[in-house]
Write a protein that holds these residues in place. Structure first.
Motif, PDB file in Angstrom:
ATOM      1  N   ILE A 208     -29.978  12.253 -22.814  1.00 34.15           N
ATOM      2  CA  ILE A 208     -30.709  11.719 -23.973  1.00 34.15           C
ATOM      3  C   ILE A 208     -30.841  12.795 -25.045  1.00 34.15           C
ATOM      4  O   ILE A 208     -30.561  12.556 -26.232  1.00 34.15           O
ATOM      5  N   VAL A 209     -31.244  13.994 -24.633  1.00 36.61           N
ATOM      6  CA  VAL A 209     -31.406  15.102 -25.578  1.00 36.61           C
ATOM      7  C   VAL A 209     -30.062  15.506 -26.175  1.00 36.61           C
ATOM      8  O   VAL A 209     -29.943  15.682 -27.393  1.00 36.61           O
ATOM      9  N   ALA A 210     -29.046  15.629 -25.333  1.00 41.19           N
ATOM     10  CA  ALA A 210     -27.726  16.036 -25.812  1.00 41.19           C
ATOM     11  C   ALA A 210     -27.150  15.005 -26.779  1.00 41.19           C
ATOM     12  O   ALA A 210     -26.616  15.360 -27.835  1.00 41.19           O
ATOM     13  N   GLY A 211     -27.261  13.721 -26.430  1.00 42.15           N
ATOM     14  CA  GLY A 211     -26.748  12.676 -27.302  1.00 42.15           C
ATOM     15  C   GLY A 211     -27.474  12.638 -28.630  1.00 42.15           C
ATOM     16  O   GLY A 211     -26.844  12.533 -29.701  1.00 42.15           O
ATOM     17  N   TYR A 212     -28.811  12.718 -28.577  1.00 39.23           N
ATOM     18  CA  TYR A 212     -29.608  12.717 -29.813  1.00 39.23           C
ATOM     19  C   TYR A 212     -29.240  13.910 -30.684  1.00 39.23           C
ATOM     20  O   TYR A 212     -29.045  13.771 -31.904  1.00 39.23           O
ATOM     21  N   TYR A 213     -29.118  15.077 -30.063  1.00 38.86           N
ATOM     22  CA  TYR A 213     -28.814  16.287 -30.824  1.00 38.86           C
ATOM     23  C   TYR A 213     -27.455  16.179 -31.514  1.00 38.86           C
ATOM     24  O   TYR A 213     -27.310  16.521 -32.694  1.00 38.86           O
ATOM     25  N   LEU A 214     -26.443  15.709 -30.788  1.00 43.21           N
ATOM     26  CA  LEU A 214     -25.099  15.620 -31.362  1.00 43.21           C
ATOM     27  C   LEU A 214     -25.038  14.628 -32.518  1.00 43.21           C
ATOM     28  O   LEU A 214     -24.340  14.857 -33.515  1.00 43.21           O
ATOM     29  N   VAL A 215     -25.781  13.514 -32.399  1.00 38.72           N
ATOM     30  CA  VAL A 215     -25.812  12.539 -33.499  1.00 38.72           C
ATOM     31  C   VAL A 215     -26.491  13.140 -34.715  1.00 38.72           C
ATOM     32  O   VAL A 215     -25.994  13.016 -35.847  1.00 38.72           O
ATOM     33  N   ARG A 216     -27.653  13.774 -34.518  1.00 41.54           N
ATOM     34  CA  ARG A 216     -28.352  14.407 -35.637  1.00 41.54           C
ATOM     35  C   ARG A 216     -27.498  15.504 -36.265  1.00 41.54           C
ATOM     36  O   ARG A 216     -27.483  15.667 -37.491  1.00 41.54           O
ATOM     37  N   ARG A 217     -26.787  16.235 -35.437  1.00 38.92           N
ATOM     38  CA  ARG A 217     -25.942  17.311 -35.954  1.00 38.92           C
ATOM     39  C   ARG A 217     -24.822  16.751 -36.817  1.00 38.92           C
ATOM     40  O   ARG A 217     -24.515  17.294 -37.883  1.00 38.92           O
ATOM     41  N   ARG A 218     -24.211  15.676 -36.358  1.00 42.73           N
ATOM     42  CA  ARG A 218     -23.123  15.070 -37.121  1.00 42.73           C
ATOM     43  C   ARG A 218     -23.620  14.578 -38.478  1.00 42.73           C
ATOM     44  O   ARG A 218     -22.965  14.752 -39.514  1.00 42.73           O
ATOM     45  N   ASN A 219     -24.789  13.957 -38.485  1.00 46.09           N
ATOM     46  CA  ASN A 219     -25.346  13.448 -39.729  1.00 46.09           C
ATOM     47  C   ASN A 219     -25.732  14.561 -40.702  1.00 46.09           C
ATOM     48  O   ASN A 219     -25.619  14.400 -41.919  1.00 46.09           O
TER      49      ASN A 219
END
Length: 224
Positions: A208-219
């Motif tokens: 959950i943390v890794a997925g959230y972080y990668l999405v926020r990073r991409r944005n």
């Protein structure tokens, strides 16, 4: 002597010592779970001894590093935005819970001084950690449904090794890079390091943390 001590980058030492806590704790957990019969005689004792000694050594190292870093900051209140951490209090807190005390100290320190940015590709390690954990969950589910003990042990071991060994370091270093690249999102590296530590004890939290972080990073940064 005092001048030489103050020249040491104690904050970076605090970070590196914190990186070592998850593997040390992992060795201890393996030692607790290890069945010495019919395994290697004394293996459980050796693992527990290594974990206990390593944890104590890292705790003392963290205590010293935090003390000297806080003392240097306290001597320069203007440069620190009038943040004057108590060296003795912060050092003593490591005796209660070294990882929590270290992460809490770094969270406050990052807000004042930031963290030197490293390589831009640490997100790849975060992504590999996410993929490995998801694979481990799927493989574990298959092993439980079809009663394959060997597959279950391999899946849990693989996912656990990657998560313990790489995920906290990767997300901390990548957050240090991202927070210098954009104003729209300034992740606190120490905060994500603490969350990564927590995910080691609450496995479903890691993807959950890794997925959230990668999405926020991409944005925020435009990649991955």
């Amino acid at each position: 002597m005092s001048t030489h001590v103050d020249e040491i980058d104690w904050a970076r030492i605090v970070e590196r010592l914190l990186y070592l806590f998850p593997p040390i704790v992992g060795v201890g957990i393996v030692g607790v779970l290890q069945d010495a019969e019919p395994g290697v005689p004394g293996l459980q004792f050796v693992l527990l001894l290594l974990s206990g000694f390593g944890y104590t050594a890292l705790t003392l190292g963290l205590l010293v590093a935090i003390f000297f870093d806080a003392r240097r900051i306290r001597r320069r209140p203007r440069a620190s935005g009038n943040w004057t951490p108590n060296p003795w209090l912060n050092a003593a807190a490591t005796l209660v819970s070294p990882p929590i005390a270290g992460v809490a100290y770094l969270v406050r320190r990052h807000r004042r001084f930031g963290t030197p940015a490293g390589r831009s590709d640490w997100w790849l390690v975060v992504a590999v950690s996410l993929a490995t954990t998801l694979f481990g969950f799927v493989a574990a589910a298959v092993a439980i449904v079809f009663t394959i003990p060997g597959l279950l042990a391999a899946a849990v071991g693989l996912a656990g090794t990657v998560a313990v060994g790489s995920f906290p370091v990767a997300i901390h270093r990548d957050a240090a890079y991202v927070c210098t690249r954009t104003r729209s999102w300034r992740p606190n590296p120490a905060l994500y390091l603490g969350i990564a530590f927590l995910s080691l004890f609450v496995p479903p939290l890691q993807p959950i943390v890794a997925g959230y972080y990668l999405v926020r990073r991409r944005n925020a940064v435009g990649r991955p």
